[in-house]
Design an enzyme around this catalytic site. Structure first.
Site, PDB file in Angstrom:
ATOM      1  N   TYR A 122      25.673  18.181 -28.460  1.00  0.00           N
ATOM      2  CA  TYR A 122      26.731  19.100 -28.030  1.00  0.00           C
ATOM      3  C   TYR A 122      28.060  18.368 -27.879  1.00  0.00           C
ATOM      4  CZ  TYR A 122      22.967  22.439 -26.877  1.00  0.00           C
ATOM      5  OH  TYR A 122      21.880  23.283 -26.922  1.00  0.00           O
ATOM      6  N   GLN A 246      11.524  25.440 -26.274  1.00  0.00           N
ATOM      7  CA  GLN A 246      12.778  26.191 -26.239  1.00  0.00           C
ATOM      8  C   GLN A 246      12.834  27.051 -27.499  1.00  0.00           C
ATOM      9  OE1 GLN A 246      16.605  24.609 -25.428  1.00  0.00           O
ATOM     10  NE2 GLN A 246      15.963  23.448 -23.639  1.00  0.00           N
ATOM     11  N   ASN A 365      26.253  38.261 -16.143  1.00  0.00           N
ATOM     12  CA  ASN A 365      24.909  37.920 -16.624  1.00  0.00           C
ATOM     13  C   ASN A 365      23.930  37.638 -15.487  1.00  0.00           C
ATOM     14  OD1 ASN A 365      25.899  38.191 -19.206  1.00  0.00           O
ATOM     15  ND2 ASN A 365      26.025  35.999 -19.630  1.00  0.00           N
TER      16      ASN A 365
END
Length: 399
Positions: A122, A246, A365
């Protein structure tokens, strides 16, 4: 006042010994003393309050009293994770300032989120640096956090990517350095590496855990067969198997999490941490009338997302989302809240990772937890009919 004591019969039995004669002479006195101690403890407990069993809270799911957050076991491990986690692909991916990233993470933490997921890839490691800096600045107790990272793409050199023993150990050391942590709670092998034998991957992950660099390991974007192979290798050589996978899971991506993973959970205890509950923003409804210039899909690096949205399938998905919005209105919630709550409804999902670029989005959320009880079997059936993509389980094929 309520006091809980763990009561077993272990203390009531005489200790085992290899000499039968000693065991026979010691047993009555030892057992008698143990019973006396037990009676004393019981009397003290009763005088202080009700005498309750230790496991009066279900291990499956518990609720944070102050935040309303729900906690579940990560697969069949003992690790308790918040049912909503924060992913850092979008949040700390260089698209927002460090100040906003800190604000988002603080909101998540104060609302009971304890799972924070990142990866060495990332923003070329920047996401791990930002995450580590925030944890250090906020002085949060390390024991209250569950930090996870993923390995595969560590750099441009041939030896800086993949799942060789070299890269797993060096990559994890690099992640820990950027995170400024002594260990991560879970390290994920991000996608299977066809160039590396499975035994080498499992041995390297076991070594990382034994060295204290990680507590558990898991897989990311692996097939059920590959996960099963890793488990078999671990059992064959007395190594540590993965605890979770995941996987992408949302209204338009269901097969793996709903058909393959439940079987793995029941057979070998592998749970699911799901990601992209809003399908990279498609389910928010912001692409209803095309691709706005300010959206992620308008960026050059997200051309694949734009192609997906403007395709025929993408237009069909938008039509279905319009109908799903009516269900959301009926439940007095937003479409994103309905989508996240729908993911949480799956019992095999330990945690749903949220990817958000602003505080308001995160707060919305997080409200999905209040929507979860509203998704009754009747509502779930209504959603299935609208989507028209409910996968057939193996049980269905037998009928």
């Amino acid at each position: 006042m309520q006091v809980s004591f763990a009561c077993t019969d272990h203390g009531l039995k005489a200790p085992r010994t290899t000499e039968p004669s000693k065991q026979n002479t010691a047993s009555p006195n030892t057992a008698s003393a143990a019973r006396a101690r037990f009676r004393t403890v019981a009397l003290i407990a009763r005088s202080l309050g009700s005498f309750t069993h230790r496991h009066h809270i279900s291990l499956k799911e518990s609720t944070g009293k102050l935040t309303g957050m729900k906690y579940r076991n990560l697969g069949k491990s003992g690790l308790r994770v918040s049912c909503l986690g924060l992913g850092t692909w979008v949040t700390f991916g260089g698209q927002i300032s460090d100040e906003v990233a800190e604000q988002i993470m603080t909101i998540a933490y104060e609302n009971g989120v304890n799972l924070f997921d990142t990866a060495e890839v990332y923003s070329a490691g920047k996401a791990e640096i930002i995450l580590g800096n925030i944890i250090k600045k906020k002085c949060w107790r390390r024991s209250s956090l569950v930090i996870t990272t993923k390995l595969y793409w560590g750099g441009k050199a041939e030896t800086e990517r993949g799942l060789s023993r070299k890269h797993i150990i060096e990559g994890l050391k690099g992640s820990l350095q950027r995170l400024q942590l002594e260990y991560v709670d879970v390290v994920f092998a991000n996608r299977p590496d066809n160039n590396t034998p499975m035994e080498e991957i499992v041995r390297a992950m076991t070594h990382a855990i034994n060295q204290g660099m990680a507590m558990y390991w898991g897989t990311s974007r692996w097939t059920a067969m590959e996960i099963m192979e890793a488990y078999s290798v671990a059992r064959q050589f007395n190594l540590i198997p993965p605890v979770c996978e995941q996987a992408e899971y949302h209204f338009f991506q269901r097969d793996k999490v709903e058909v393959q993973m439940p079987e793995l959970y029941h057979k070998i205890g592998v749970g699911v941490v799901s990601w992209s509950p809003l399908a990279c923003g498609i389910i928010t409804g912001k692409y209803e009338n095309g691709v706005p210039e300010s959206s992620r899909a308008a960026m050059k690096s997200y051309q694949w997302l734009k192609d997906k949205i403007v395709s025929e399938d993408g237009r069909k998905q938008q039509a279905k989302l319009k109908e799903l919005r009516h269900i959301a209105e009926k439940l007095s919630c937003t479409l994103p809240q309905l989508a996240v709550a729908w993911c949480l409804r799956n019992e095999g999902v330990s945690s749903v990772l949220l990817g958000t670029s602003n505080p308001a989005q995160l707060r919305e959320n997080l409200g999905a937890i209040q929507v979860l009880p509203k998704i009754t079997p009747h509502i779930a059936t209504e959603i299935d009919k609208l989507l028209g993509n409910k996968p057939h389980s193996k049980k269905d094929y037998h009928h």
